[in-house]
Design a protein around this motif. Structure first.
Motif, mmCIF file in Angstrom:
data_model
loop_
_atom_site.group_PDB
_atom_site.id
_atom_site.type_symbol
_atom_site.label_atom_id
_atom_site.label_comp_id
_atom_site.label_asym_id
_atom_site.label_seq_id
_atom_site.Cartn_x
_atom_site.Cartn_y
_atom_site.Cartn_z
ATOM 1 N N LEU A 138 0.831 -1.203 0.000
ATOM 2 C CA LEU A 138 0.000 0.000 0.000
ATOM 3 C C LEU A 138 0.865 1.253 0.000
ATOM 4 C CD1 LEU A 138 -3.007 0.973 0.315
ATOM 5 C CD2 LEU A 138 -2.488 1.195 2.736
ATOM 6 N N LEU A 156 1.677 4.803 -2.304
ATOM 7 C CA LEU A 156 1.530 5.684 -3.450
ATOM 8 C C LEU A 156 2.896 6.249 -3.772
ATOM 9 C CD1 LEU A 156 -1.557 8.000 -3.035
ATOM 10 C CD2 LEU A 156 -1.049 6.455 -4.911
ATOM 11 N N ALA A 178 -7.335 11.137 -9.937
ATOM 12 C CA ALA A 178 -6.402 10.010 -10.034
ATOM 13 C C ALA A 178 -7.109 8.813 -10.661
ATOM 14 C CB ALA A 178 -5.874 9.650 -8.649
ATOM 15 N N VAL A 179 -6.500 8.280 -11.723
ATOM 16 C CA VAL A 179 -7.082 7.114 -12.387
ATOM 17 C C VAL A 179 -6.054 5.982 -12.416
ATOM 18 C CG1 VAL A 179 -8.517 8.586 -13.852
ATOM 19 C CG2 VAL A 179 -6.340 7.765 -14.724
ATOM 20 N N LYS A 180 -6.563 4.761 -12.522
ATOM 21 C CA LYS A 180 -5.668 3.608 -12.636
ATOM 22 C C LYS A 180 -5.890 2.968 -13.996
ATOM 23 C CE LYS A 180 -7.354 2.104 -8.760
ATOM 24 N NZ LYS A 180 -8.012 3.325 -8.256
ATOM 25 N N GLU A 223 -19.209 6.650 -10.932
ATOM 26 C CA GLU A 223 -18.249 7.004 -11.977
ATOM 27 C C GLU A 223 -17.154 7.890 -11.405
ATOM 28 O OE1 GLU A 223 -21.255 8.964 -14.635
ATOM 29 O OE2 GLU A 223 -19.802 10.595 -14.623
ATOM 30 N N LEU A 224 -17.357 8.342 -10.177
ATOM 31 C CA LEU A 224 -16.366 9.220 -9.549
ATOM 32 C C LEU A 224 -16.543 9.176 -8.038
ATOM 33 C CD1 LEU A 224 -14.241 11.513 -10.257
ATOM 34 C CD2 LEU A 224 -16.104 13.127 -9.879
ATOM 35 N N GLN A 237 -4.956 7.102 0.866
ATOM 36 C CA GLN A 237 -4.135 6.234 0.011
ATOM 37 C C GLN A 237 -4.915 5.003 -0.414
ATOM 38 O OE1 GLN A 237 -0.080 5.404 0.489
ATOM 39 N NE2 GLN A 237 0.381 7.178 1.750
ATOM 40 N N ARG A 238 -5.617 4.454 0.567
ATOM 41 C CA ARG A 238 -6.372 3.238 0.285
ATOM 42 C C ARG A 238 -7.472 3.477 -0.741
ATOM 43 N NH1 ARG A 238 -7.639 -0.348 5.337
ATOM 44 N NH2 ARG A 238 -8.675 -2.080 4.306
ATOM 45 N N ILE A 239 -8.166 4.594 -0.591
ATOM 46 C CA ILE A 239 -9.235 4.907 -1.546
ATOM 47 C C ILE A 239 -8.630 5.132 -2.934
ATOM 48 C CG2 ILE A 239 -11.007 6.603 -2.157
ATOM 49 C CD1 ILE A 239 -11.233 7.038 1.006
ATOM 50 N N LEU A 240 -7.555 5.897 -2.985
ATOM 51 C CA LEU A 240 -6.909 6.176 -4.276
ATOM 52 C C LEU A 240 -6.462 4.892 -4.960
ATOM 53 C CD1 LEU A 240 -4.895 9.271 -3.073
ATOM 54 C CD2 LEU A 240 -6.470 9.310 -5.018
ATOM 55 N N LEU A 241 -5.932 3.961 -4.170
ATOM 56 C CA LEU A 241 -5.365 2.743 -4.757
ATOM 57 C C LEU A 241 -6.407 1.657 -5.000
ATOM 58 C CD1 LEU A 241 -2.098 2.638 -2.652
ATOM 59 C CD2 LEU A 241 -2.215 2.891 -5.138
ATOM 60 N N ASP A 242 -7.438 1.597 -4.182
ATOM 61 C CA ASP A 242 -8.372 0.466 -4.255
ATOM 62 C C ASP A 242 -9.699 0.764 -4.940
ATOM 63 O OD1 ASP A 242 -6.551 -1.114 -3.042
ATOM 64 O OD2 ASP A 242 -7.514 -1.168 -1.076
ATOM 65 N N ALA A 243 -10.011 2.029 -5.115
ATOM 66 C CA ALA A 243 -11.307 2.347 -5.727
ATOM 67 C C ALA A 243 -11.352 1.817 -7.152
ATOM 68 C CB ALA A 243 -11.527 3.853 -5.723
ATOM 69 N N HIS A 244 -12.548 1.426 -7.586
ATOM 70 C CA HIS A 244 -12.697 0.885 -8.933
ATOM 71 C C HIS A 244 -12.999 1.980 -9.958
ATOM 72 C CE1 HIS A 244 -13.097 -3.518 -7.778
ATOM 73 N NE2 HIS A 244 -12.821 -2.855 -6.670
ATOM 74 N N CYS A 245 -13.102 3.196 -9.493
ATOM 75 C CA CYS A 245 -13.384 4.295 -10.419
ATOM 76 C C CYS A 245 -12.398 5.435 -10.117
ATOM 77 C CB CYS A 245 -14.831 4.766 -10.250
ATOM 78 S SG CYS A 245 -15.178 5.512 -8.641
ATOM 79 N N PRO A 246 -12.327 6.437 -10.989
ATOM 80 C CA PRO A 246 -11.426 7.563 -10.718
ATOM 81 C C PRO A 246 -11.775 8.261 -9.398
ATOM 82 C CG PRO A 246 -12.095 7.579 -13.020
ATOM 83 C CD PRO A 246 -12.944 6.532 -12.330
ATOM 84 N N VAL A 247 -10.754 8.796 -8.767
ATOM 85 C CA VAL A 247 -10.927 9.479 -7.475
ATOM 86 C C VAL A 247 -10.450 10.925 -7.613
ATOM 87 C CG1 VAL A 247 -10.244 9.527 -5.035
ATOM 88 C CG2 VAL A 247 -10.554 7.329 -6.206
#
Lengths: 133, 133
Positions: free
Chosen positions: A110, A112, A129-131, B95-96, B117-127
């Motif tokens: 975990l 960034l 931020a997008v992945k 969607e966001l 960090q967790r939301i940024l890395l684990d979310a399935h949509c853009p943050v």
């Protein structure tokens, strides 16, 4: 008119950021500024320069096809990418910065990247931020 | 129709996130889901519950005044706020996700909170990350 500024790298997360940034510029009716930073230095030889140029040609083709007003900035000046992105965003009165995040490592570490953290914390405008898919 | 999901806390960064999320829901023509997570536990007594309720009344008034379709979720279930936000975003086909970030400390310490960090890395949509003015 504001702008959307996107940090581009020729990696899956960079492509995802570019695609999203095109959508966002369309949605907001703004211009799109694409920033591609190279640190320069010894590794940036003639081969690297040629490769960078052909990557930028592909980006330019994608932008032209998308039909959004755009500006493509390729920077080789040895600053951290975060600094380049933030200063260009400020100079262009950006209403949004778009960045791509690397996926978590297979062991789920975990963390960034420091560039991403810096942009998120220091940017003067919201950061999207997008992945990669 | 997608949704915009925002994590709300009664702090400057939470208010900034809510304000931005209202704008984004309007821009995208989507519904807005506001999530306010409480960890529960011993500190969440009757006083805390009353305070939380009056905070939510203020949020509701802001949402009603903004005129966006919305759904206000107050969760007291002991999960990490990041988990609540991500699972609600998924359930609502978001969607966001909009989150507020704390400003850097006066000494400029470069650390993003673990929830962010967790939301940024684990979310399935853009943050979309915003900071307080």
């Amino acid at each position: 008119m504001g702008t959307v500024v996107v940090g581009y790298v020729p990696k899956p997360e960079g492509e995802a950021a570019l695609t999203k940034a095109i959508e966002e510029a369309r949605l907001r009716g703004t211009k799109l500024v694409v920033v591609n930073s190279h640190r320069g230095g010894q590794d940036f030889d003639a081969d690297a320069a040629r490769r960078a140029e052909s990557e930028m040609d592909a980006v330019k083709a994608k932008l032209d096809a998308a039909g959004v007003e755009h500006d493509l900035r390729q920077l080789v000046r040895g600053f951290e990418p975060a600094e380049d992105l933030i200063s260009i965003a400020e100079a262009n009165d950006a209403e949004l910065i778009v960045i791509g995040l690397r996926r978590r490592s297979p062991v789920g570490k975990l963390i960034l990247g420091s560039n991403a953290q810096r942009i998120l914390l220091d940017a003067h405008c919201p950061v999207l931020a997008v992945k990669a898919d």
